[in-house]
Scaffold this motif. Sequence first.
Motif, PDB file in Angstrom:
ATOM      1  N   ASP A   1       9.914  -3.707   5.558  1.00 31.41           N
ATOM      2  CA  ASP A   1       9.003  -3.166   4.542  1.00 31.41           C
ATOM      3  C   ASP A   1       8.392  -4.390   3.874  1.00 31.41           C
ATOM      4  O   ASP A   1       9.077  -5.134   3.182  1.00 31.41           O
ATOM      5  CB  ASP A   1       9.829  -2.323   3.558  1.00 31.41           C
ATOM      6  CG  ASP A   1       9.005  -1.788   2.400  1.00 31.41           C
ATOM      7  OD1 ASP A   1       7.889  -2.276   2.165  1.00 31.41           O
ATOM      8  OD2 ASP A   1       9.508  -0.879   1.700  1.00 31.41           O
ATOM      9  N   THR A   2       7.099  -4.603   4.129  1.00 31.19           N
ATOM     10  CA  THR A   2       6.475  -5.873   3.759  1.00 31.19           C
ATOM     11  C   THR A   2       5.595  -5.726   2.532  1.00 31.19           C
ATOM     12  O   THR A   2       4.584  -5.034   2.561  1.00 31.19           O
ATOM     13  CB  THR A   2       5.605  -6.370   4.931  1.00 31.19           C
ATOM     14  OG1 THR A   2       4.623  -5.365   5.233  1.00 31.19           O
ATOM     15  CG2 THR A   2       6.440  -6.620   6.173  1.00 31.19           C
TER      16      THR A   2
ATOM     17  N   THR B   1      -4.089  -8.285  -0.362  1.00 34.29           N
ATOM     18  CA  THR B   1      -5.270  -8.987   0.153  1.00 34.29           C
ATOM     19  C   THR B   1      -5.245 -10.423  -0.361  1.00 34.29           C
ATOM     20  O   THR B   1      -5.512 -11.375   0.368  1.00 34.29           O
ATOM     21  CB  THR B   1      -6.546  -8.280  -0.359  1.00 34.29           C
ATOM     22  OG1 THR B   1      -6.485  -6.904   0.029  1.00 34.29           O
ATOM     23  CG2 THR B   1      -7.798  -8.918   0.220  1.00 34.29           C
TER      24      THR B   1
ATOM     25  N   ARG C   1      -6.596   0.393  -1.331  1.00 37.00           N
ATOM     26  CA  ARG C   1      -6.857   0.182  -2.751  1.00 37.00           C
ATOM     27  C   ARG C   1      -8.217   0.687  -3.153  1.00 37.00           C
ATOM     28  O   ARG C   1      -9.219   0.373  -2.542  1.00 37.00           O
ATOM     29  CB  ARG C   1      -6.797  -1.312  -3.035  1.00 37.00           C
ATOM     30  CG  ARG C   1      -5.412  -1.785  -3.263  1.00 37.00           C
ATOM     31  CD  ARG C   1      -5.369  -3.276  -3.181  1.00 37.00           C
ATOM     32  NE  ARG C   1      -6.100  -3.900  -4.278  1.00 37.00           N
ATOM     33  CZ  ARG C   1      -6.017  -5.201  -4.522  1.00 37.00           C
ATOM     34  NH1 ARG C   1      -5.270  -5.968  -3.768  1.00 37.00           N
ATOM     35  NH2 ARG C   1      -6.679  -5.731  -5.514  1.00 37.00           N
TER      36      ARG C   1
HETATM   37  C1  WTA Z   1       0.696  -2.188  -2.599  1.00 43.25           C
HETATM   38  C2  WTA Z   1      -2.183  -4.532   1.519  1.00 43.25           C
HETATM   39  C3  WTA Z   1       4.990  -1.303  -2.087  1.00 43.25           C
HETATM   40  C4  WTA Z   1       0.882  -2.992  -3.873  1.00 43.25           C
HETATM   41  C5  WTA Z   1      -1.336  -5.518   2.314  1.00 43.25           C
HETATM   42  C6  WTA Z   1      -0.083  -4.140  -3.695  1.00 43.25           C
HETATM   43  C7  WTA Z   1       2.964  -2.211  -1.527  1.00 43.25           C
HETATM   44  C8  WTA Z   1      -1.230  -3.481  -2.984  1.00 43.25           C
HETATM   45  C9  WTA Z   1       3.506  -2.733  -0.326  1.00 43.25           C
HETATM   46  C10 WTA Z   1      -2.038  -4.437  -2.149  1.00 43.25           C
HETATM   47  C11 WTA Z   1       4.888  -2.458  -0.048  1.00 43.25           C
HETATM   48  C12 WTA Z   1       1.426  -3.293  -0.454  1.00 43.25           C
HETATM   49  N1  WTA Z   1       5.572  -1.739  -0.958  1.00 43.25           N
HETATM   50  N2  WTA Z   1       3.709  -1.507  -2.389  1.00 43.25           N
HETATM   51  N3  WTA Z   1       5.485  -2.858   1.079  1.00 43.25           N
HETATM   52  N4  WTA Z   1       2.523  -3.385   0.317  1.00 43.25           N
HETATM   53  N5  WTA Z   1       1.668  -2.576  -1.559  1.00 43.25           N
HETATM   54  O1  WTA Z   1      -4.608  -5.619  -1.091  1.00 43.25           O
HETATM   55  O2  WTA Z   1       0.517  -2.200  -4.983  1.00 43.25           O
HETATM   56  O3  WTA Z   1      -4.750  -3.530   0.318  1.00 43.25           O
HETATM   57  O4  WTA Z   1      -0.487  -4.727  -4.904  1.00 43.25           O
HETATM   58  O5  WTA Z   1      -2.964  -5.241   0.637  1.00 43.25           O
HETATM   59  O6  WTA Z   1      -0.619  -2.487  -2.144  1.00 43.25           O
HETATM   60  O7  WTA Z   1      -2.984  -3.742  -1.372  1.00 43.25           O
HETATM   61  P1  WTA Z   1      -3.920  -4.520  -0.374  1.00 43.25           P
END
Ligand code: WTA
Length: 655
Positions: free
Chosen positions: A417-418, A422, A534
């Motif tokens: 779970d990563t 961005t 997002r």
């Molecule tokens: C959420 C996506 C919980 C988080 C890679 C972050 C997560 C936003 C997780 C970024 C995870 C991403 N567990 N929440 N494993 N991965 N998030 O920029 O709120 O599209 O700030 O990047 O997604 O979204 P972005």
Amino acid sequence: MSIENIDSILHEERLFQPSAEFVKSASINSLENLKDLHEQAEQDYEGFWAKLGHDEISWQTPFSNVLDDSRAPHYQWFSDGKTNVSYNCLDRHLESRDNNNAIIFEGENGDIKTLTYHELYSQVCCFANAMKARGIGKGDRVVIYMPMTPEAVVAMQACARIGAIHSVVFGGFSAESLKDRIEDAGAKMLITADGGHRGGKIIELKQAADKALAGGCASIETVIVFKRTGHDVGFNPDKDIWWHDAIKDMDNNCEPEWVEAEHPLFLLYTSGSTGKPKGIQHSTAGYLLGAILTMKWVFDIKDDDIYWCTADVGWITGHTYVAYGPLAVGSTVLIYEGAPTIPDCGRFWDICERHKVSIFYTAPTAIRALMKQGDEFPAKYDLSSIRLLGTVGEPINPEAWIWYHKIIGGERCPIVDTWWQTETGAHMIAPIPGAVATKPGSCTLPLPGIMADVVDEAGNSITEANKGGFLVIKKPWPFMLRTIWGDDERYINTYWPMFDGKYYLAGDSARRDSDGYFWIMGRIDDVLNVSGHRLGTMEIESALVAHPRVAEAAVVGRPDEIKGEAIFAYVVLKGDRPEDGIDKKLTKELRTWVSEQIGPIAKPDDIRYADNLPKTRSGKIMRRLLRTIAQGHEITQDTSTLENESILQQLQGKR
Ligand code: WTA
């Protein structure tokens, strides 16, 4: 910014140890090994990154400066080195894996195509030469608006090869969003396609591109159009050229442009708390290092893996874990063009079986949607080739985690779970699968060299178990964003507004349990997470008020079983509120409108009409109250400051 009521409600006790089978071949195969890496980073932070930078990247000019913080929070990494990302992804593998597959592609309509490293190299060079022939060079911005086909990756790699800065716009975004992004970046070239196949339909990319260009985008000189669907599209001979014509007679060798480590590799627009998306700017070498390391550490990638990340290249996940990471480490990446439901909900599992996928990486929203279809679909396929599973984009609920583990992973595969963004460029908090035991719903522990912490408003570490706080990163890291394109001020105000500008503020709240495991609790700003994507509430509000009949709008999220969050819009019309608050025709029109302004993913799920919106005395919309109402909960907030209490009834949909 304040943290209100961030209390954890989730308590998950189950612990899953890495299996002996997995550990046997894992490159980091014990907690001791992992601790060793963490210690190296702690004892000599710059030395730690310098060694990795030297070892993992092929440099044309090696660096001697590791971290330059003289212009903090504008940090520079490896700044006197020169390299090229495309060289690192292609050329350096030609000797050892010329004939290995770099890409396996499957179209939604069933086309299958493979590209060896040699073939991909030739295509990238040829296309890079075609771009050069059209006047594109180092530093020019190129917008890519493509379906999920290998050509999207070819276009990205070709930009990297000649030092052009790409900005990929997700194919699901509308003409309007495309136009805004082209204009903000001042792009000279647009690369698109006639269309793409998704969900059994054609996505009209060229049509949207034409509309964007008709409305502005004066900086665009050339539009290269890849023929994917072959259906009729408009063609403007002044600017448009077909991809196949553009590459005709082009040489399939192209010297890489050696660029400075800090040269921008790409911009990627993402939503923030204001109406305007931010062009997140990434570097060349630091970004590449993050992609390579996390492929090795978190995905434990091996030469014979068939790696499939289902993300579209329009998102950061599709950049780091489709277009760059897998190629930089010389592995085989699978690309699927379409929806998981065509021809039925077994498509993902069918692809896994036929192509012998060994690493599968997707979003919780997809897992939940497929879980809902029942176990019959995965049961029809042989999923024994899978050895590792991953999730990204939002917190995964334990129920979906357990389903993924049992039904897809056959209880044998670790789940990574990563957590990342961005802005962070690559994974930041994630389990190292051969070393760290996992807990459903937790992204576990920060990666070596990533100084993540949970702090209170004063910036003090929260040591009490399960107490929520701000998720911060306390030291700069190589793959961090460099700035917001054209807006350094916003970069500083968004990511470094607290703690004397010393800590990177992620915008998420989190807690740590008694084992030190991180649990992400959600955003602290006005950003929604819809199906792992997002979206800024302000962006949707601006789209709504741009409609001639809308006077005011407020958008909040409400929990949704599949999408994570659904979009709930409160709308005040110019003129009268519809009778009983119902106007189906207008609701439909507003939904379509938002879809045209931003894209179908931003369509409000609910729209409720009111005579006005609840505001504080200082005129701020009481979002917390609106959120409570959207969730259907009892109102416990103080509403005495409301001018007109009867609107509460309207907001609650009580006519
Ligand atoms: C959420 C996506 C919980 C988080 C890679 C972050 C997560 C936003 C997780 C970024 C995870 C991403 N567990 N929440 N494993 N991965 N998030 O920029 O709120 O599209 O700030 O990047 O997604 O979204 P972005």
